[in-house]
Scaffold this motif. Structure first.
Motif, PDB file in Angstrom:
ATOM      1  N   ASN A  28     -33.002   3.964   3.675  1.00 28.34           N
ATOM      2  CA  ASN A  28     -32.870   2.974   4.737  1.00 28.34           C
ATOM      3  C   ASN A  28     -32.061   3.570   5.886  1.00 28.34           C
ATOM      4  O   ASN A  28     -31.007   4.160   5.665  1.00 28.34           O
ATOM      5  CB  ASN A  28     -32.175   1.723   4.178  1.00 28.34           C
ATOM      6  N   LYS A  29     -32.546   3.420   7.112  1.00 27.10           N
ATOM      7  CA  LYS A  29     -31.866   4.054   8.245  1.00 27.10           C
ATOM      8  C   LYS A  29     -30.423   3.590   8.393  1.00 27.10           C
ATOM      9  O   LYS A  29     -29.541   4.393   8.690  1.00 27.10           O
ATOM     10  CB  LYS A  29     -32.629   3.841   9.544  1.00 27.10           C
ATOM     11  N   TRP A  30     -30.153   2.301   8.173  1.00 30.78           N
ATOM     12  CA  TRP A  30     -28.781   1.820   8.359  1.00 30.78           C
ATOM     13  C   TRP A  30     -27.852   2.363   7.287  1.00 30.78           C
ATOM     14  O   TRP A  30     -26.692   2.655   7.547  1.00 30.78           O
ATOM     15  CB  TRP A  30     -28.740   0.298   8.426  1.00 30.78           C
ATOM     16  N   SER A  31     -28.342   2.531   6.072  1.00 34.21           N
ATOM     17  CA  SER A  31     -27.526   3.131   5.015  1.00 34.21           C
ATOM     18  C   SER A  31     -27.197   4.572   5.362  1.00 34.21           C
ATOM     19  O   SER A  31     -26.039   5.000   5.262  1.00 34.21           O
ATOM     20  CB  SER A  31     -28.260   3.101   3.668  1.00 34.21           C
ATOM     21  N   ALA A  32     -28.226   5.335   5.748  1.00 31.93           N
ATOM     22  CA  ALA A  32     -28.021   6.741   6.088  1.00 31.93           C
ATOM     23  C   ALA A  32     -27.061   6.896   7.251  1.00 31.93           C
ATOM     24  O   ALA A  32     -26.190   7.779   7.240  1.00 31.93           O
ATOM     25  CB  ALA A  32     -29.360   7.407   6.402  1.00 31.93           C
ATOM     26  N   LEU A  33     -27.173   6.026   8.250  1.00 26.31           N
ATOM     27  CA  LEU A  33     -26.291   6.107   9.410  1.00 26.31           C
ATOM     28  C   LEU A  33     -24.876   5.641   9.069  1.00 26.31           C
ATOM     29  O   LEU A  33     -23.890   6.230   9.530  1.00 26.31           O
ATOM     30  CB  LEU A  33     -26.868   5.298  10.567  1.00 26.31           C
ATOM     31  N   ALA A  34     -24.746   4.595   8.261  1.00 26.38           N
ATOM     32  CA  ALA A  34     -23.410   4.111   7.870  1.00 26.38           C
ATOM     33  C   ALA A  34     -22.679   5.165   7.053  1.00 26.38           C
ATOM     34  O   ALA A  34     -21.477   5.410   7.272  1.00 26.38           O
ATOM     35  CB  ALA A  34     -23.525   2.805   7.082  1.00 26.38           C
ATOM     36  N   ILE A  35     -23.376   5.797   6.130  1.00 26.64           N
ATOM     37  CA  ILE A  35     -22.751   6.858   5.326  1.00 26.64           C
ATOM     38  C   ILE A  35     -22.296   7.985   6.244  1.00 26.64           C
ATOM     39  O   ILE A  35     -21.177   8.490   6.121  1.00 26.64           O
ATOM     40  CB  ILE A  35     -23.717   7.346   4.222  1.00 26.64           C
ATOM     41  N   GLY A  36     -23.132   8.364   7.193  1.00 26.95           N
ATOM     42  CA  GLY A  36     -22.751   9.406   8.150  1.00 26.95           C
ATOM     43  C   GLY A  36     -21.539   9.022   8.979  1.00 26.95           C
ATOM     44  O   GLY A  36     -20.656   9.849   9.217  1.00 26.95           O
ATOM     45  N   ALA A  37     -21.478   7.771   9.392  1.00 25.42           N
ATOM     46  CA  ALA A  37     -20.350   7.305  10.202  1.00 25.42           C
ATOM     47  C   ALA A  37     -19.042   7.312   9.415  1.00 25.42           C
ATOM     48  O   ALA A  37     -17.969   7.479   9.985  1.00 25.42           O
ATOM     49  CB  ALA A  37     -20.636   5.913  10.752  1.00 25.42           C
TER      50      ALA A  37
END
Length: 120
Positions: A28-37
């Motif tokens: 999921n894009k939001w999961s991948a981006l949240a983990i990166g953040a």
């Protein structure tokens, strides 16, 4: 045999394998981006929301809850007025941050090729 899997080990290609739920969450894009953040360290909800441009509060809340439920994120509440809540990657979350970061880098590097292919 592992419950929901067709073999003695997990098989993400098996329809009932629980691996698919985890893959769905991480892809999921939001999961991948949240983990990166959160790779830089613990983040407050507002900071995450600002960093993840375009995410709604509801979607971010649901994403963080799912990541916490699966053990990728810890949620810490600090007793203050107003309440102070921070989200941080667990060891498990840090272990998946690198491959997700490589995927994000790959997308940024190859976006021109992908866009070009769509135009043909």
């Amino acid at each position: 045999m592992v419950p929901g899997c067709t073999t003695a080990r997990h098989d993400v290609y098996a329809a009932q394998c629980p691996c698919r739920d985890v893959l769905d969450l991480l892809a999921n894009k939001w999961s991948a981006l949240a983990i990166g953040a959160m790779e830089a360290g613990p983040q407050r909800f507002g900071a995450l929301r600002r960093r993840l441009e375009g995410v709604s509060p509801k979607v971010l809340t649901n994403t963080l809850r799912r990541l916490e439920e699966k053990g990728f994120v810890d949620r810490t509440i600090f007793p203050a007025v107003p309440l102070h809540v921070e989200y941080a990657l667990t060891d498990l979350g840090r272990s998946v941050a690198q491959p997700l970061g490589q995927l994000r880098d790959w997308v940024e590097t190859h976006l021109g090729e992908i866009s070009g292919a769509q135009e043909t």
